[in-house]
Design a protein around this motif. Structure first.
Motif, short mmCIF file in Angstrom:
data_model
loop_
_atom_site.label_atom_id
_atom_site.label_comp_id
_atom_site.label_asym_id
_atom_site.label_seq_id
_atom_site.Cartn_x
_atom_site.Cartn_y
_atom_site.Cartn_z
N ASP A 174 -15.15 -30.14 -16.82
CA ASP A 174 -15.63 -28.84 -17.30
C ASP A 174 -16.96 -28.46 -16.67
OD1 ASP A 174 -13.41 -28.39 -18.93
OD2 ASP A 174 -14.30 -29.47 -20.61
N ALA A 175 -17.87 -29.43 -16.58
CA ALA A 175 -19.18 -29.16 -15.99
C ALA A 175 -19.05 -28.82 -14.51
CB ALA A 175 -20.10 -30.36 -16.17
N LEU A 176 -18.14 -29.50 -13.82
CA LEU A 176 -17.92 -29.22 -12.41
C LEU A 176 -17.42 -27.79 -12.22
CD1 LEU A 176 -17.80 -30.14 -9.48
CD2 LEU A 176 -15.51 -31.04 -9.91
N ARG A 177 -16.53 -27.37 -13.10
CA ARG A 177 -16.02 -25.99 -13.01
C ARG A 177 -17.14 -24.98 -13.23
NH1 ARG A 177 -15.09 -22.77 -16.95
NH2 ARG A 177 -15.01 -24.48 -18.49
N ILE A 178 -17.99 -25.21 -14.24
CA ILE A 178 -19.08 -24.29 -14.54
C ILE A 178 -20.07 -24.22 -13.38
CG2 ILE A 178 -21.09 -23.91 -16.04
CD1 ILE A 178 -19.37 -25.12 -18.33
N VAL A 179 -20.45 -25.39 -12.86
CA VAL A 179 -21.41 -25.44 -11.76
C VAL A 179 -20.80 -24.80 -10.50
CG1 VAL A 179 -22.55 -27.01 -10.16
CG2 VAL A 179 -22.76 -27.37 -12.62
N GLY A 180 -19.52 -25.10 -10.26
CA GLY A 180 -18.85 -24.50 -9.11
C GLY A 180 -18.82 -22.99 -9.19
#
Length: 253
Positions: free
Chosen positions: A179-185
């Motif tokens: 989830d964090a990777l998606r938000i940062v991406g």
């Protein structure tokens, strides 16, 4: 925007980069991939001006200017941003204080108006939404007590504040859950523009699922040994790096 020609560099008299050449244009996203110890992070640190590394040959031009004639802080004010793999903690300096100082120093260098604390408070509370962080992180000491993922989100918050011309992001995906990777991406993608460029340093395709790169460069043994489009990253994902090493060794023979 960035022209690297035959760049070699050492640390503690050990040669890590061995003749890197690379061109990055405005609006482009490039990815540097490769196994551990290939020199990926070293390249980013040399471009940012890390004092532990010694450039032994080659040149780097940033917007036509010799990057190596600029100190690290000058590079930052000129628009070179480094998102670190392991961001440091700074006890006693609040995140908001740090970000406002960085913004104002860059504004001063570029002839823009600085922000007072009230103006910056409104500004930063809009920016922090981009990376899905809570406002309370602004009042905490810089990166102190932050999880690995929170530190990485904070790096991208800095990027959102500074809006650099060239963003070098070193293993942005490490320490991030899905989830964090998606938000940062999504945040990095939202910050893309035709007059800015991004250099991603990563091991994995999963980061490129969220921040697509049009140019892929494979670094091994301090050299770029293969380059291509997005399909190269997918091939690395399925086959690993050994086949590239075998190709290089076969070519040398």
């Amino acid at each position: 925007m960035l022209s690297i020609k035959n760049l070699s560099a050492t640390i503690n008299d050990i040669e890590v980069l061995k003749g890197i050449s690379l061109e990055i244009g405005a609006g482009e996203v490039h990815a540097i991939m490769g196994p551990n110890g290939s020199g990926k992070s070293t390249l980013g640190k040399v471009l940012a001006g890390h004092p532990a590394y010694q450039v032994t040959s080659g040149e780097v031009l940033f917007e036509g200017k010799n990057l190596f004639e600029m100190e690290a802080d000058e590079r930052a004010r000129a628009g070179v941003f480094m998102g670190f793999q392991h961001p440091i903690e700074v006890p006693g300096v609040s995140n908001a204080q740090f970000l406002r100082l960085a913004y104002n120093k860059q504004a001063e260098a570029n002839g823009k108006e600085e922000m007072d604390p009230l103006e910056f408070d409104d500004f930063i509370r809009e920016k922090i939404k981009l990376v899905g962080m809570r406002d309370e992180f602004l009042d905490r000491s810089l990166n102190v007590g932050f999880s690995g993922g929170e530190k990485k989100r904070n790096e991208i918050l800095q990027m959102a504040v500074l809006e650099p011309k060239l963003a070098i992001l070193d293993e942005l995906d490490s320490g991030l859950d899905v989830d964090a990777l998606r938000i940062v991406g999504e945040a990095v993608t939202a910050l893309k523009s035709p007059d800015k460029a991004i250099l991603l340093i990563t091991h994995y395709q999963r980061l490129l699922d969220h921040i697509p790169a049009s140019h892929i460069h494979i670094l091994q043994g301090g050299r770029i040994v293969k380059y291509g489009g997005p399909e190269l990253a997918l091939e690395v994902e399925s086959r690993g790096y050994d086949w590239i090493k075998e190709e290089v060794e076969a070519g040398a023979n």
